[in-house]
Design an enzyme around this catalytic site. Structure first.
Site, PDB file in Angstrom:
ATOM      1  N   TYR A  39      -3.475  16.587  -6.629  1.00  0.00           N
ATOM      2  CA  TYR A  39      -3.401  17.110  -8.007  1.00  0.00           C
ATOM      3  C   TYR A  39      -4.121  18.445  -8.163  1.00  0.00           C
ATOM      4  O   TYR A  39      -4.852  18.858  -7.290  1.00  0.00           O
ATOM      5  CB  TYR A  39      -3.803  16.069  -9.049  1.00  0.00           C
ATOM      6  N   GLU A  40      -3.835  19.101  -9.287  1.00  0.00           N
ATOM      7  CA  GLU A  40      -4.320  20.479  -9.503  1.00  0.00           C
ATOM      8  C   GLU A  40      -3.866  21.428  -8.391  1.00  0.00           C
ATOM      9  O   GLU A  40      -4.574  22.361  -8.035  1.00  0.00           O
ATOM     10  CB  GLU A  40      -5.852  20.514  -9.632  1.00  0.00           C
ATOM     11  N   GLY A  41      -2.687  21.193  -7.855  1.00  0.00           N
ATOM     12  CA  GLY A  41      -2.164  22.038  -6.772  1.00  0.00           C
ATOM     13  C   GLY A  41      -2.523  21.451  -5.423  1.00  0.00           C
ATOM     14  O   GLY A  41      -3.687  21.363  -5.070  1.00  0.00           O
TER      15      GLY A  41
END
Lengths: 606, 606
Positions: free
Chosen positions: B440-442
């Protein structure tokens, strides 16, 4: 949501082209029935069973798990029926001796079968898998009567087996085993103690379970020299296997685990349970050693199974999931975005998975031939040679392939992005299931000590020299100096492989020298050394596969794409994975001081 | 069974000695209240709350998970009460502006607080964590009225916030967002669409939830240039926050995940839900970018949290568990076996965990000062400089620290042997919880493209040059040629660090050249390049910590053990972890051909 298609093309390439199983079988008249026609039919049938019966139970088995109630364990829905089909198909007996009802086919074919069942559903496959362990022990050390009774039932699959080693206070360090065996007047023993982590220790697939138990006789020497091996059935029977009353062994609970949830992991309480001695008194651990290598290769296989299942599913996803555009320009301009397989980093993960799965399969199938050789050895000398070869490669396979299988499973999850973390896709289950493989049957650290301590240092490098010689012979035969028709194409593999083997030998020698003055060097270097050895070993198999592919390219026009893909994957392995040895070479040779100099009380401050 | 003790000694070492937070705070008059006395008191109180209230809910929260019933989500037992205590303690407002009820303390102190809450219970910490994201967005882009209403509630913690980006068809590729925003006559918008993977998207901790939603206005340009940002409250309210009727946003389900099970991950259905535009039309993604770096640093922190919790618990176990004897002779002859901490390979795993946890903490705390600088920048030029510094280091922190946090969690499980796989010990939960952090978050792959593509190639290496200059200045100041009193001891760090930075610059240049002729070079090299960058960056921080430790050794006699341990851990890092760059250097420079040459249809054959 997971799918599985048995990789029969790859299996046949190894069996036929790379390792010439049929030539190998001809050397052993016992295996004359293992003809290509029969073997192909077995592969097809086995693939069908695994794809259609076992895979559909993989995710449901995880979700449901095993249920424990008052000493009884219920396996997930469908497990019992699948096991029944497995028995009816004659699968438990495939590679076991005809004398006790087996089909007498080679162990190497059993390995292919285990790969397919294990990839489709590792948890399910553990029930028959543990039986194989018990069967091998009985085969090697059981009396005629013990074989007649127990091997017959296990070969038929009507009973299953276990290996009861671990206790709460000890797993690796079996010298601490406390379970007691008191002799009775009738030649039997009363076994008392607690065993934990017993896979398939209790379940509802069969009426009876045969426990092989490590325990101590009265006045046995302390430590590992005082351990004996016993057969303790869950239900007592007469000599024909007709079941009588229950034995005094009860399942106290099953473990809640990270994964392999459909495999029952039992705490077993032995309370004056009646058992029979198997093998000589106080030689229990030695008896275990005779089949420990094959058990460990069987666990190494889990690395290949995890890698293959993860690869197949992440490959399919990578072709479907649309996200962003290729940096070299739109590849599918009519779609809202390109499939993620166009992105080099996704490709890198996929190619890594592919290299692990196919390279690992080759390592296993090569080793399976050695297992055949041990079983069929005509002389003690022949057996010893094969045993030593197996003993050397086993820790490499077990630790390296399970570590890489876990890596592949994690790549699979990663390729799915956030969806990989969600249960319904199944990718996170492959990671959870794979995670046990670097722990059981000896952790990676234990395998590494076995390799460097026992197999390298204790033999003064003999086993490594033999294996290196084999690799260097291959290199010489295919080198630029040879008359091999593919020597020019093979040069890109032969040269780095020769160099890697030379480094392997040289670093081994340096470690041996350093270990003389500091024994901590062994443990300090061992895991990096093992991984280094693994990458070099896998390079040897990728080079062999490339060689076979070049040979087949000329003759088998129909399957050219397959051989080209094989060669390109070998190129990937040599350029992208073999260089991992560079860092390992550096760290394995580092002084143990940086590990040991800090007083253990100073590792943390609050 | 897990324990946690906040590593206050290490935190204070960084805050006081390595990074001189108090000197830094003095530069910003707004932070004058952040005195050592106050800060120490905050650390103590926060530690107490985390150790006593949050940690005990870590395993029970996983076991129970979040429950979904007819649109409502119930968090695990105790979560709501802990959140209430958190609000009453004033924790949500610690580092937020006084104007809206905050305490106005520096963001860097908020980072320390987040580390403690996140280590004790990452799933719980995600609820307030997501609020911080929403608060930062409102702070930067909200109108006065929006701030007055929403920031006040969020700062008090009476409402929580979310970030609604992902949709079923897109996560990374936000240009594919389909959610629509139709303008109403009163200046509001009707938002319709489905958002998935919304952390804290529905729960029972607070009465209201403020969703920040990416959506498209009618006739907005296609792709990322047509996305706007909206505030959509779960319950409508008047301008004072008095709640009215429910908005048309409903939770359709929550995800069953591998880990962070106590964190609710919602599917949200917006069906003409009323929202307000925040920031300019069609500039939604740009607005997001302003706080994306801090959100990513917040996720990088999870790497440190996982590493620390795993380390503390595996260290304790390694001192207790008795197995086998040291190869250099019995260390505890009166015990049945030695504790496993005597074995070098166990030590290696522990030291690796320690190096990751402490090195990662240093990287985060350094970066937190940059976040302070951005918040307190007096001019656009100052802000731009700080923004660029943050933008460069963020992808390194996010990807490298989460990958290493996962590694540490896996070492922790491994040290426990088979017991690590059993739920009750808690070690496998740390692995499962950590596994989300690289997604998550890239994902790691996205961070790597951001680093190499945007931050290196697009700036023609400017950001790297600036950071390298900083490292090389440090090296020069402490080198053998300097007048530093510790130059002799520091030589073992300064020399390899200088060399590593030189390599980093040189390889970056080579990659830039290669990328000119083949854009696939970027994706092909990116992840290895990022990991390489991470190891060099962490080496810089280990060298700084060693330098501070040498300085303190002379003056702080009482804590000499602490400083000695720090120096020895730095030695470990340089000898055992920094050499991982060797292999990465080789593979990152490999030709993309080995990844891309195989037609995607030829990756598998059945």
């Amino acid at each position: 949501m997971l799918t599985y298609k048995a990789p029969v093309a790859d299996i046949k390439f190894l069996v036929e082209d790379v390792f010439d199983y049929y030539g190998h079988y001809k050397k052993h008249p016992e295996f004359e029935e293992a003809t290509p026609d029969l073997v192909d039919a077995i592969f097809q049938e086995c693939a069908k069973f695994c794809e259609n019966e076992l895979l559909p139970l993989y995710q449901s088995g995880d979700k449901e798990g095993c249920q424990f109630d008052n000493g009884k364990v219920t396996t997930p829905k469908g497990f019992k029926e699948a096991y029944q089909q497995y028995i009816e198909g004659g699968w438990p007996s495939l590679s076991h001796p005809e004398e006790y009802g087996g089909q007498g086919l080679p162990p190497s074919l059993g390995m292919v079968q285990s790969e397919m069942t294990g990839t489709a559903n590792w948890s399910w496959a553990m029930y028959p898998g543990l039986s194989h362990g018990a069967m091998n022990t009985l085969q090697s050390h059981g009396s005629a009567a013990q074989k007649e009774l127990y091997l017959t039932q296990l070969t038929a699959g009507t009973w299953t087996g276990t290996m009861c080693l671990t206790e709460p206070q000890c797993g690796t360090d079996l010298g601490q085993v406390k379970t007691k065996a008191e002799p009775n007047d009738d030649g039997t023993y009363n076994i008392s103690g607690t065993k934990i982590f017993i896979s398939a220790g209790e379940h509802d697939l069969t009426e009876n379970i045969v426990h092989i138990v490590l325990a101590r006789l009265p006045n046995a020497p302390a430590g590992t020299r005082g351990i004996s091996l016993f057969i303790v059935p869950k239900i007592k029977s007469d000599e024909h296997g007709t079941l009588g009353e229950a034995n005094n062994v009860t399942c106290g609970s099953i473990e809640e685990k990270m994964g392999i949830k459909a495999s029952s992991t039992a705490v077993l309480n032995f309370d004056n349970a009646v058992g029979e001695l198997i093998g000589p008194e106080n030689k229990g651990l030695e008896c275990m050693f005779t089949f420990m290598n094959t058990a460990r290769v069987g666990t190494a296989l889990q690395g290949v199974c995890s890698a293959e299942l993860a690869f197949q599913n992440s490959l399919a996803y990578a072709k479907e999931r649309l996200s962003m555009r290729s940096l070299t320009g739109k590849k599918y301009p009519d779609q809202v975005a390109d499939p993620i397989i166009v992105h080099p980093d996704v490709r890198k993960m996929l190619m890594t998975q592919k290299a692990i799965s196919e390279g690992g399969r080759a390592m296993i199938y090569y080793t399976a031939k050695i297992v055949d050789d041990i079983e069929m050895a005509k002389t003690e000398a022949e057996k010893k040679v094969a045993d030593e070869r197996l003993g050397f490669i086993t820790p490499i396979l077990k630790a390296f392939l399970t570590e890489l299988g876990l890596e592949s499973a994690n790549h699979g999850l990663q390729i799915f992005g956030g969806h990989g973390y969600i249960k319904e896709w199944g990718m996170e289950q492959i990671v959870r299931d794979a995670r046990i493989s670097t722990l059981y049957e000896g952790t990676t650290g234990i395998q590494a000590l076995d390799l460097l301590g026992r197999k390298i240092l204790l033999t003064r490098g003999k086993a490594l020299n033999n294996f290196s010689k084999e690799i260097l012979t291959f290199c010489k035969d295919k080198s630029m100096l040879s008359s091999s028709p593919h020597k020019r194409q093979m040069n890109k593999f032969i040269w780095p492989l020769s160099k890697a083997v030379a480094n392997w030998q040289q670093y081994s020698l340096r470690l041996a020298m350093k270990a003389k003055s500091n024994r901590d060097m062994v443990g300090s270097a061992s895991v990096d050394y093992l991984m280094f050895s693994g990458y070099v070993t896998m390079a040897y198999f990728w080079a062999q596969m490339a060689q076979s592919a070049y040979e087949k390219l000329a003759t088998d026009v129909e399957n050219r794409d397959f051989y080209r893909a094989k060669i390109k994957t070998a190129e990937f392995y040599f350029e992208r994975m073999l260089p991992r040895t560079k860092s390992l070479a550096k760290t394995m040779l580092a002084d143990p001081k940086t590990l040991m100099q800090l007083d253990q009380e100073l590792l943390s401050f609050s």
